[in-house]
Design an enzyme around this catalytic site. Structure first.
Site, PDB file in Angstrom:
ATOM      1  N   HIS A 305       7.080  23.444  10.957  1.00 12.18           N
ATOM      2  CA  HIS A 305       7.167  24.194   9.703  1.00 12.18           C
ATOM      3  C   HIS A 305       6.367  23.425   8.643  1.00 12.18           C
ATOM      4  O   HIS A 305       5.634  24.041   7.877  1.00 12.18           O
ATOM      5  CB  HIS A 305       8.625  24.360   9.297  1.00 12.18           C
ATOM      6  CG  HIS A 305       8.820  25.236   8.109  1.00 12.18           C
ATOM      7  ND1 HIS A 305       8.360  26.530   8.053  1.00 12.18           N
ATOM      8  CD2 HIS A 305       9.416  25.001   6.908  1.00 12.18           C
ATOM      9  CE1 HIS A 305       8.669  27.065   6.886  1.00 12.18           C
ATOM     10  NE2 HIS A 305       9.310  26.162   6.173  1.00 12.18           N
ATOM     11  N   GLU A 316      12.618  17.671   9.410  1.00  9.59           N
ATOM     12  CA  GLU A 316      12.125  18.310  10.637  1.00  9.59           C
ATOM     13  C   GLU A 316      11.741  17.274  11.685  1.00  9.59           C
ATOM     14  O   GLU A 316      12.053  17.426  12.870  1.00  9.59           O
ATOM     15  CB  GLU A 316      10.930  19.203  10.325  1.00  9.59           C
ATOM     16  CG  GLU A 316      10.431  19.976  11.538  1.00  9.59           C
ATOM     17  CD  GLU A 316       9.362  20.994  11.206  1.00  9.59           C
ATOM     18  OE1 GLU A 316       8.987  21.767  12.116  1.00  9.59           O
ATOM     19  OE2 GLU A 316       8.881  21.024  10.052  1.00  9.59           O
ATOM     20  N   HIS A 342       1.203  27.855   2.611  1.00 12.81           N
ATOM     21  CA  HIS A 342       2.431  28.440   3.149  1.00 12.81           C
ATOM     22  C   HIS A 342       2.421  29.945   2.911  1.00 12.81           C
ATOM     23  O   HIS A 342       2.519  30.401   1.772  1.00 12.81           O
ATOM     24  CB  HIS A 342       3.628  27.790   2.462  1.00 12.81           C
ATOM     25  CG  HIS A 342       4.943  28.106   3.095  1.00 12.81           C
ATOM     26  ND1 HIS A 342       5.081  28.991   4.139  1.00 12.81           N
ATOM     27  CD2 HIS A 342       6.203  27.653   2.825  1.00 12.81           C
ATOM     28  CE1 HIS A 342       6.352  29.071   4.491  1.00 12.81           C
ATOM     29  NE2 HIS A 342       7.045  28.279   3.703  1.00 12.81           N
ATOM     30  N   PHE A 403      14.216  29.745   3.162  1.00 13.21           N
ATOM     31  CA  PHE A 403      15.262  29.589   2.146  1.00 13.21           C
ATOM     32  C   PHE A 403      16.489  30.376   2.588  1.00 13.21           C
ATOM     33  O   PHE A 403      16.389  31.504   3.081  1.00 13.21           O
ATOM     34  CB  PHE A 403      14.789  30.132   0.804  1.00 13.21           C
ATOM     35  CG  PHE A 403      13.816  29.246   0.069  1.00 13.21           C
ATOM     36  CD1 PHE A 403      13.533  27.969   0.505  1.00 13.21           C
ATOM     37  CD2 PHE A 403      13.186  29.697  -1.077  1.00 13.21           C
ATOM     38  CE1 PHE A 403      12.644  27.149  -0.179  1.00 13.21           C
ATOM     39  CE2 PHE A 403      12.299  28.891  -1.774  1.00 13.21           C
ATOM     40  CZ  PHE A 403      12.019  27.619  -1.326  1.00 13.21           C
TER      41      PHE A 403
END
Length: 417
Positions: A305, A316, A342, A403
């Protein structure tokens, strides 16, 4: 019940570093940054003045002017990328059963520009609610797969998954399972997003989520680097054709890889921040491996990610260490967000495509803009820093988180037969 095998037979992309699959892959291999000063609006009063916009894009090159006025950019991007994937898959639509072809698409936000424009126009008016009749159908997130299905006559399942930045990964997992269970032969899946707007940039700035490296936008997205200061917002779309294996073989389709499994989990921790130990991320990778019937040591490459946020990158990598243990240094880990920024709801799709092309070509794209070692990151990781690396990739994992604590992960395998 024996599950059907699922393969990828078509790809399409519209990204900040390339407006089709070939250009996107060239950009990835060469470590091209898509970040540049924003051209869509005056950024003088904004904390962040740059983003990863689509370059050299004119909707009138793809749509009749009357048609483009009815489509928010996120839906335009969806149609363009899905068209490329359908052509790539060589789908003869006159010979296929369209009742068994679906469209499952991801979008975290949908038509933000449309919503913003209509509300501003109302606020600047005399109070009379004069709204464009296309306001609602342009804005709603589910309109993108609706347009794809209408254009091609696909009459199978048709809907949008919304799980913030995990949206398109969730769409691909749903597509995988519909085909596995025998409900569909083919599903057009992926995601699109177009949130580089006054509202999008202003909202993320208010959260202190975005990089403010205005003096050097091309180096602002720097996952795993000690000096990272937030993510760079991107836009675009990625599309994949998922198809039942025997169906693909019967029609002589080109097969990129097999989709071995997908997993989901929740952090159940915080509205926007990941669990500091990456517990939810650890669980989603375990779930994915279990779903695929594979072991940690089978994995050669992970597209993380990796958003370039101080908390997220470390969490992560801690999770990867917990799941893969001593095998971790053998995995080529990267973050293609260092180049594309992103793409929010479209991130999972374009990053899955990057993983698939790494398997196809034996080249893992780099994590660019790395200059300073982060002491919180295990130095044994191979983060594929600054330069692409050649290696055989037989199994690749793609991680996507959103989120709300939404975690989604997919596992792809090079196919031999």
């Amino acid at each position: 019940m024996e599950l059907k095998r699922v393969v990828v037979t078509g790809l399409g992309a519209l990204t900040p570093i390339g407006n089709n699959i070939e250009a996107y892959w060239e950009g990835l291999k060469n470590g091209k940054s898509g970040s540049a000063p924003i051209t869509y609006y005056d950024t003088e009063k904004f904390k962040t003045k740059f983003a990863c916009e689509i370059k050299n894009y004119d909707p009138n090159d793809h749509f009749h002017r009357k048609e483009s006025r009815k489509l928010d950019r996120f839906a335009q991007y969806a149609l363009i990328s899905s068209d490329e994937a359908i052509v790539d898959a060589k789908m003869n639509l006159d010979e296929l059963d369209k009742f068994r072809i679906g469209v499952i698409w991801g979008a975290g936000i949908g038509g933000l520009q449309t919503f913003q424009d209509e509300v501003i126009n109302f606020a600047e008016g005399d109070g009379t609610p004069r709204f464009n009749p296309f306001f609602i159908p342009k804005m709603i997130a589910d309109i993108a797969p609706g347009h794809i299905s209408i254009k091609h006559g696909f009459m199978g399942p048709n809907y949008t998954t919304v799980s913030a930045c995990a949206s398109s990964a969730n769409a691909m997992i749903d597509a995988l399972n519909y085909i596995r269970l025998g409900h569909c032969d083919i599903i057009v899946t992926g995601g699109s997003e177009a949130a580089v707007t006054i509202a999008g940039m202003g909202g993320f700035n208010a959260m202190h989520a975005l990089s403010t490296r205005n003096e050097s936008p091309e180096t602002a997205s720097r996952p795993f680097d000690a000096t990272r200061d937030g993510f760079v917002l991107g836009e675009g779309a990625g599309a994949l054709i998922l198809e039942e294996y025997e169906h693909a073989k019967k029609r002589g389709a080109k097969i990129y890889c097999e989709v071995m499994g997908g997993g989901m989990s929740s952090d159940a921790h915080h509205m926007t921040a990941p669990h500091p130990e990456g517990i939810g991320v650890e669980r989603v990778m375990i779930n994915t491996l279990n779903d695929a019937g594979m072991k940690p040591e089978d994995v050669d490459h992970i597209n993380t990610h990796g958003t370039s946020t101080p908390l997220g990158d470390v969490a992560e990598l801690k999770a990867i260490k917990a799941v893969f243990g001593d095998h971790s240094p053998n995995i080529n880990i990267n973050s293609t967000k260092s180049m594309t920024g992103h793409l929010l709801g479209a991130a999972g799709a374009i990053e899955a495509i990057a993983s698939i092309l790494a398997m196809q070509t034996g080249v893992v794209p780099p994590t660019i803009n790395h200059t300073t070692v982060d002491e919180n990151i295990d130095p044994s990781f191979n983060l594929t820093l600054n330069k692409a690396q050649e290696r055989e990739v037989r199994v690749a994992m793609s991680n996507t988180f959103g989120f709300g604590g939404h975690n989604a992960c997919l596992l792809f395998k090079k196919i031999d037969d």
